[in-house]
Design a protein around this motif. Structure first.
Motif, short mmCIF file in Angstrom:
data_model
loop_
_atom_site.label_atom_id
_atom_site.label_comp_id
_atom_site.label_asym_id
_atom_site.label_seq_id
_atom_site.Cartn_x
_atom_site.Cartn_y
_atom_site.Cartn_z
N PHE A 46 0.83 -1.21 0.00
CA PHE A 46 0.00 0.00 0.00
C PHE A 46 0.86 1.26 0.00
O PHE A 46 0.50 2.27 -0.58
N MET A 47 2.04 1.17 0.64
CA MET A 47 2.94 2.33 0.63
C MET A 47 3.28 2.71 -0.81
O MET A 47 3.29 3.89 -1.16
N GLY A 48 3.54 1.70 -1.64
CA GLY A 48 3.78 1.98 -3.06
C GLY A 48 2.58 2.69 -3.67
O GLY A 48 2.71 3.69 -4.37
N GLY A 49 1.40 2.17 -3.38
CA GLY A 49 0.18 2.78 -3.91
C GLY A 49 -0.01 4.19 -3.38
O GLY A 49 -0.42 5.09 -4.12
N ALA A 50 0.32 4.39 -2.11
CA ALA A 50 0.16 5.72 -1.52
C ALA A 50 1.10 6.72 -2.18
O ALA A 50 0.77 7.89 -2.33
N GLY A 51 2.28 6.25 -2.58
CA GLY A 51 3.21 7.15 -3.26
C GLY A 51 2.64 7.62 -4.58
O GLY A 51 2.60 8.81 -4.88
N LYS A 52 2.15 6.69 -5.39
CA LYS A 52 1.63 7.06 -6.70
C LYS A 52 0.34 7.84 -6.57
O LYS A 52 0.08 8.75 -7.34
N SER A 53 -0.49 7.44 -5.61
CA SER A 53 -1.79 8.09 -5.47
C SER A 53 -1.74 9.28 -4.54
O SER A 53 -2.79 9.79 -4.15
N ALA A 54 -0.55 9.68 -4.13
CA ALA A 54 -0.38 10.91 -3.36
C ALA A 54 -1.17 10.94 -2.07
O ALA A 54 -1.88 11.89 -1.76
N MET A 55 -1.09 9.85 -1.29
CA MET A 55 -1.71 9.86 0.04
C MET A 55 -0.73 10.52 1.01
O MET A 55 0.47 10.51 0.82
N LEU A 56 -1.26 11.03 2.10
CA LEU A 56 -0.42 11.58 3.16
C LEU A 56 0.55 10.50 3.63
O LEU A 56 0.14 9.36 3.77
N PRO A 57 1.77 10.76 3.96
CA PRO A 57 2.47 12.03 3.77
C PRO A 57 3.31 12.04 2.48
O PRO A 57 4.27 12.76 2.38
N GLY A 105 -2.61 3.65 -7.44
CA GLY A 105 -2.61 3.12 -6.08
C GLY A 105 -3.96 2.52 -5.72
O GLY A 105 -4.03 1.44 -5.12
N VAL A 106 -5.03 3.21 -6.12
CA VAL A 106 -6.37 2.69 -5.88
C VAL A 106 -6.55 1.37 -6.63
O VAL A 106 -7.06 0.39 -6.09
N TYR A 107 -6.07 1.38 -7.86
CA TYR A 107 -6.20 0.19 -8.69
C TYR A 107 -5.45 -0.98 -8.06
O TYR A 107 -5.92 -2.12 -8.06
N LEU A 108 -4.27 -0.69 -7.52
CA LEU A 108 -3.46 -1.73 -6.90
C LEU A 108 -4.19 -2.37 -5.72
O LEU A 108 -4.26 -3.60 -5.60
N VAL A 109 -4.75 -1.53 -4.86
CA VAL A 109 -5.48 -2.08 -3.71
C VAL A 109 -6.71 -2.84 -4.19
O VAL A 109 -7.02 -3.93 -3.69
N ALA A 110 -7.38 -2.31 -5.22
CA ALA A 110 -8.56 -3.00 -5.74
C ALA A 110 -8.17 -4.35 -6.33
O ALA A 110 -8.88 -5.35 -6.17
N ARG A 111 -7.03 -4.38 -6.99
CA ARG A 111 -6.56 -5.60 -7.63
C ARG A 111 -6.32 -6.70 -6.59
O ARG A 111 -6.67 -7.85 -6.78
N LEU A 112 -5.76 -6.31 -5.46
CA LEU A 112 -5.45 -7.28 -4.40
C LEU A 112 -6.55 -7.31 -3.34
O LEU A 112 -6.33 -7.83 -2.25
N PHE A 113 -7.71 -6.76 -3.68
CA PHE A 113 -8.72 -6.55 -2.65
C PHE A 113 -9.09 -7.81 -1.85
O PHE A 113 -9.10 -7.77 -0.62
N PRO A 114 -9.34 -8.96 -2.51
CA PRO A 114 -9.68 -10.13 -1.70
C PRO A 114 -8.58 -10.48 -0.71
O PRO A 114 -8.85 -10.87 0.42
N PHE A 115 -7.36 -10.30 -1.14
CA PHE A 115 -6.25 -10.60 -0.23
C PHE A 115 -6.28 -9.66 0.98
O PHE A 115 -6.15 -10.09 2.11
N TYR A 116 -6.43 -8.38 0.69
CA TYR A 116 -6.52 -7.43 1.79
C TYR A 116 -7.67 -7.78 2.72
O TYR A 116 -7.53 -7.79 3.94
N TYR A 117 -8.79 -8.07 2.13
CA TYR A 117 -9.99 -8.26 2.94
C TYR A 117 -9.90 -9.50 3.82
O TYR A 117 -10.22 -9.45 5.01
#
Lengths: 495, 638
Positions: free
Chosen positions: B240-251, B279-291
């Motif tokens: 998710f840190m990778g996703g946060a970097g691309k998707s510009a999440m804090l910080p 980043g959103v796409y990445l989390v969505a892609r792995l969503f079942p795993f996350y969940y």
């Protein structure tokens, strides 16, 4: 006659030619043609090797032959290659080829320069084709001596100091190495039979563990000095900074690879238990090299220093991966050798081109070169992207193979040190983009630079050759990766 | 299905081919040819993407009741016995949807740039980089395994670097591109380490296996922990840190506002519609795993998203550069999508899986209206040659088409029906409402702020005090207004797509209905924001200044983006350059190398001391010889 002898004979013939010819122009043409022939020969070797491999998939080395050199000590000139040596030979011929093109503008004492240059090449090729310790050491030393003269005579800056420093430190390394080799030699008979220097025969016996524990660190350090192992790397920044362009290319591109190659071909292959004992210590040292070199490069102002520190980091990764002692990481190590050899040669070639035009290597005295010399600048960006591990270029595949391989160890120590090594990809990005931003982009710094010209035809040939090789490895990594991992089987089976 | 895999391959081949063509031969082409090659290539890509997506959703994608994943790949690099990097394509609901988004926005940007970049130096290079970006982004969404995603992830980062720094003689653009690359690289380090951990424990990179809820991974009992957290939590958090970097999440958001240094169409494509949602796409892609494997990480994601969206919305209210307002708005809206994923559950019955679908829906609608906003802003900048609000005002008379389309986009992002933003935002609020009331309240507040700052922007550009323009601003040609109108059309219609039928977390169809208890207040808060903005900015008043002064410290902090940039400068300049690198460089030169030089120094000194021993003078040798004899003799005797 063995096909491999060609790699010593061709440069020798070229040396004769250079010695005979009178005019500088003729000497240069001879160099271009000759190095081209060597390059072709190395590809023929790859072809022949792959054919022979298809027939004989068992022998660890192909194209074997022995010449008795000194029978009292059973010292032979034994040659033979596996996939890794073939790739290293190709790397060396690419660098010699491009180095000759880059040296085309050489003005002073052309003949002498190329004589020493060719001798360096003989040392390098000889090292990669031989498989006996004595001949390896012999060629290793042959490669070192010309460095002193090439830097001391044709160098720039504090050239005498740098040449002396480089030679003394590397000689210090080879003193360790000699001890290590002798240690292996006197333990090579497994308790009976003749002592031998031949690596394949030594590998059939087992060197006593106590002897391994003494001689592994000596051998590894001996080769490690050449591979810029922390804290024995300080010859590298000074040496590279003073060396003429083609010598820097050959030195960083190939000579530093002798260190990594020797480490696994001699130290790890022959003394696996020793490697197991000492790997923690050396992993820490190489891990430091990787991160320390990268941080060191961040604040340097001289382009050659930046590249030298970057080489410490990248070559540190080679030794780091070798010490992981598994197939994936070691495959990555060899790929990293190829990749770093090509990348760094390209960098040094470009630095030479820029220095030849602007007469400065300080990044604070340049700016906006993209506008003035677009070809050189674009090549620089590509080299930088390869160095920071852009997918599609060679750096990415080798680093990823190393990281994935290293991470397969289940214990915390290996994991943590792997993650630390991974962090170098960020620091690399910092120093690469810093240089790109400072010297290539932005407004033109010096009005006088506006009159400068872009790359000449021979510089273009050299750069394009290197870029194509980098992109080839990056886009089709399975080719080199498969050749390497096949050849590693015999080494891995001993671990 | 087979032919569609082939078509998907062509979707990748065409843009990389046009990149190579333009990159290698661009300097020999005229601007017209270069633009034509790039645009035609993208036109074909868009066409193929529509065909693929259409057939996926309406013919071959559905097996029984569910949308299945179809993939094909070949082995690119063998790593270990289990792990190998494959390259290939994967078609499933979200990748098909992304194909449509990327190729549409990219095509619009290609056409728009023909006008916007007209006569610009480096026009060919611009189109080459656009093609490279399109290739990388399409490869990213089509990736069938996480390592291919990482590969294209890096390529996207580089294309973004090249495009932000397009005006490379401008120092601010160079600095911005460097910052963007390094910040996202730092985040990618997390992504890489996450992949290493994940792949070691699951023995695969493949998305099919990683997200197969019936597969062995979901029933394995790996209890390895590190520092109190399970290894999977570490893995997913780092990814998710990778996703946060691309998707510009804090910080890690600091690079995105600076990225506005790039040409405006690039901001529309990369920094609004496509790359930043990776980043959103990445989390969505792995969503079942996350969940299923690491549900608490999803909660973390939801809270980070909520904090980011609130933060960015507040900052957006204070910026005066119109592109920066849009940049912060983008950060805020992407964070919205993250929140939706964070509150979602797996499965499609009732509200349980609403978040996932809402997130994807918002991604879809946001891409079009945000691209429209950026392209509209570009048209304004093109007309007045400035980015600053104070140089604008009263432009509705001069730029009628831009004005109307911009207004449509503003209404959409403010959540006013019947524009698309209303529908997707409403679903997100409903999803948050069912899960966590704190998150809901936060998102509700953000919705109001969004309406306010968007209309602040709108009035400042098109109403307010009219500036004295040096030359009368003019509407641009059809190649610029055409894309605006097309995107405005999409903004009006995309809200009516029954998205829940196509894109859900488990591929099954979902029924959604209007939840009035959420929808009505959300419209009201949007209207409220608009009303306040109208009072403050429609006519030149001093209310806004008074409000700003009454806010005091908060206003100042917000207009300085809460001092994140200063923090970043401190960390890079002082800590990384000064403290770490500086001291390492000093240590290396003086301690390590000093030690080596010291060796040389003392051995030199020692040898000059003892060199007298080999003087060659016979008398001296004789004396030493005699003295030694006496000494030895004395030793023997006593």
């Amino acid at each position: 006659m063995n096909f491999l002898y060609l790699f010593v004979i061709l440069p020798l013939l070229m040396m004769c030619g250079v010695a005979v010819l009178k005019q500088a122009k003729q000497v240069k043409i001879l160099m271009l043609v000759g190095s081209g022939i060597i390059l072709l020969t190395s590809f023929v070797l790859l072809y022949l090797f792959l054919q022979a491999r298809a027939i004989d998939s068992v022998s660890p080395m192909l194209f074997r032959s022995d010449l008795m050199w000194y029978s009292a000590f059973n010292i032979k000139f034994s040659v033979g290659v596996d996939g890794i040596s073939v790739l290293m030979i190709i790397l060396s011929s690419i660098i010699v080829f491009t180095g000759s093109f880059i040296s085309y503008s050489m003005q002073e004492q052309v003949k002498e320069y190329f004589l020493w240059f060719l001798m360096l090449a003989i040392g390098v090729f000889g090292f990669f084709i031989t498989i006996d310790l004595f001949s390896m050491f012999f060629f290793y030393e042959i490669a070192l001596i010309p460095m002193y003269l090439l830097i001391g005579l044709w160098g720039t800056g504090r050239k005498e100091y740098s040449a002396m420093k480089l030679t003394l430190m590397l000689m210090g390394g080879s003193a360790f190495l000699l001890l290590g080799i002798l240690g292996i030699y006197f333990n090579s008979n497994g308790g009976n039979g003749n002592l031998t220097m031949n690596i394949l025969e030594i590998a059939k016996t087992h060197i006593p563990v106590e002897a391994q524990n003494i001689f592994f660190p000596l051998t590894f350090l001996g080769f490690g000095v050449l591979g810029a192992l922390f804290p024995f790397h300080t010859w590298s920044p000074d040496g590279h900074a003073s060396a003429p362009t083609a010598v820097s290319m050959l030195h960083a591109g190939v000579l530093m690879k002798l260190g990594g190659y020797g480490c696994f071909r001699v130290a790890i292959y022959l003394m696996p238990e020793g490697a197991e004992t000492y790997k923690i210590l050396f992993l820490v040292l190489t891990g430091i090299s990787v991160v320390y070199g990268a941080f060191g490069a961040v604040v340097q102002k001289d382009l050659k220093y930046i590249n030298a520190y970057s080489s410490v980091s990248h070559c540190g990764l080679v030794l780091f991966a070798l010490l992981m002692l598994n197939k994936t990481a070691m495959t990555g190590a060899v790929m990293q050798m190829l990749s770093h050899g090509l990348m760094t040669a390209l960098f040094f070639a470009l630095i030479g081109m820029i220095y030849g035009r602007t007469h400065t290597r300080l990044i604070t005295e340049m700016g906006g070169l993209m506008k003035i010399m677009p070809f050189i600048s674009v090549c620089w960006v590509i080299a930088g992207m390869a160095s920071l591990g852009l997918p599609g270029l060679s750096g990415f595949v080798s680093e990823m193979t190393i990281f994935v391989g290293s991470f397969q160890h289940p214990d915390i120590f290996h994991r943590v040190i792997t993650i630390l090594a991974c962090s170098s990809i960020v620091i690399t990005a910092v120093y690469i983009l810093r240089v790109v931003g400072k010297i290539l982009l932005g407004p033109v710094f010096d009005e006088h630079h506006l009159a400068l010209t872009d790359a000449t035809w021979y510089e273009k040939i050299a750069s394009v050759t290197l870029i194509i090789s980098i992109a080839f490895i990056g886009m089709a990594p399975f080719i080199s990766s498969n050749i390497i991992s096949d050849s590693l089987t015999s080494i891995i089976s001993r671990l | 299905m087979e032919p569609y895999i082939l078509i998907a391959l062509f979707i990748l081949i065409i843009p990389i081919f046009s990149f190579l063509l333009l990159g290698l031969l661009g300097s020999k082409m005229s601007h017209k040819t270069a633009g034509l090659i790039g645009t035609t290539g993208l036109f074909i890509v868009a066409l193929l993407s529509y065909i693929t997506a259409f057939h996926y959703f309406f013919s071959f994608g559905k097996v029984g009741e569910t949308y299945e994943k179809f993939s094909a790949s070949f082995q690119w690099l063998h790593l270990t016995d289990h792990l190998h990097i494959d390259l290939g394509v994967l078609l499933d609901p979200i990748s098909s949807m992304m194909l449509v988004v990327i190729s549409t926005v990219s095509l619009m940007v290609h056409i728009y740039s023909l006008g916007y970049m007209h006569g610009e130096k480096g026009f060919q290079r611009y189109y080459a980089f656009l093609s490279l970006f399109s290739f990388s982004m399409l490869g990213l969404v089509l990736a069938p395994n996480i390592f291919q995603m990482y590969i294209f992830w890096e390529l996207v980062g580089v294309s973004s670097y090249l495009l932000i720094g397009f005006y490379y003689t401008k120092p601010s653009a160079v600095a911005a591109s460097k910052k963007a690359f390094i910040v996202t690289r730092f985040a990618d380090l997390g992504f890489l380490v996450g992949i290493l951990i994940l792949s070691y424990f699951t023995k695969t990179f493949d998305f099919n296996e990683l997200t197969n809820v019936h597969g062995s991974i979901f029933h394995s009992h790996i209890t390895t922990t590190f520092m109190g957290f399970s290894v999977f939590s570490w893995a997913t958090l780092l990814i998710f840190m990778g996703g946060a970097g691309k998707s510009a999440m804090l910080p890690l958001h600091i690079w995105l506002p600076d990225a506005m240094e790039g040409p405006t169409p690039v901001s529309a494509l990369i920094h609004a519609a496509t790359m930043v949602v990776a980043g959103v796409y990445l989390v969505a892609r792995l969503f079942p795993f996350y969940y299923f494997m690491t549900p608490h990480v999803l909660t973390v994601i939801a809270y980070i998203g909520a904090a980011t969206s609130l933060f960015a919305a507040v900052v957006a209210c204070t910026q005066t550069d119109i592109k920066r307002v849009l940049a912060f708005s983008t950060i805020s809206q992407i964070a919205y999508m993250m929140v939706a994923l964070g509150v979602s559950r797996y499965g499609a019955d009732g509200e349980a899986g609403l978040g996932f679908m809402a997130s994807m829906f918002h991604l879809f609608t946001h891409a079009f209206f945000k691209a429209l906003l950026f392209l509209g802003a570009g048209a304004v900048i093109h007309a007045v040659h400035s980015n600053d609000m104070s140089d604008m005002g009263g432009l509705r008379k001069y730029l009628p088409i831009t004005h109307i389309t911009f207004l449509i986009a503003c209404l959409s992002i403010a959540g006013i029906p019947p524009f698309s933003g209303f529908f997707s935002k409403d679903e997100i609020l409903v999803a948050a409402f069912h899960k966590d009331i704190v998150l809901f309240a936060c998102q509700y507040l953000v919705a109001g702020l969004t309406a306010f700052y968007m209309f602040r922007l709108y009035y400042n550009i098109f109403w307010g005090k009219e500036n004295h323009y040096h030359h009368t601003p003019e509407e641009a040609g059809l190649n610029m207004t055409g894309p605006l109108m097309f995107l405005a059309l999409l903004t009006v219609v995309t809200g009516f797509i029954p998205f829940a039928r196509f894109v859900t977390s488990d591929g099954l169809k979902m029924e959604t209905e209007m939840v009035w208890i959420v929808a009505i207040p959300s419209v009201l808060v949007g209207v409220l924001g608009i009303v306040i903005a109208t009072i403050m900015y429609k006519k030149p008043t001093t209310i806004s200044d008074k409000v700003a002064t009454s806010m005091g410290g908060l206003y100042k902090a917000a207009s300085h983006k809460f001092y994140f940039d200063e923090l970043y400068m401190f960390v890079t300049k002082k800590i990384i350059f000064g403290l770490i690198s500086g001291s390492i460089a000093w240590f290396d030169r003086h301690v390590v190398d000093g030690f080596m030089n010291f060796q040389a120094y003392w051995s030199n000194g020692l040898s000059s001391k003892i060199k007298g021993l080999q003087s060659g003078r016979l008398q001296q040798y004789a004396w030493v010889f005699a003295a030694s004899v006496f000494v030895i003799a004395a030793l023997v005797i006593f």
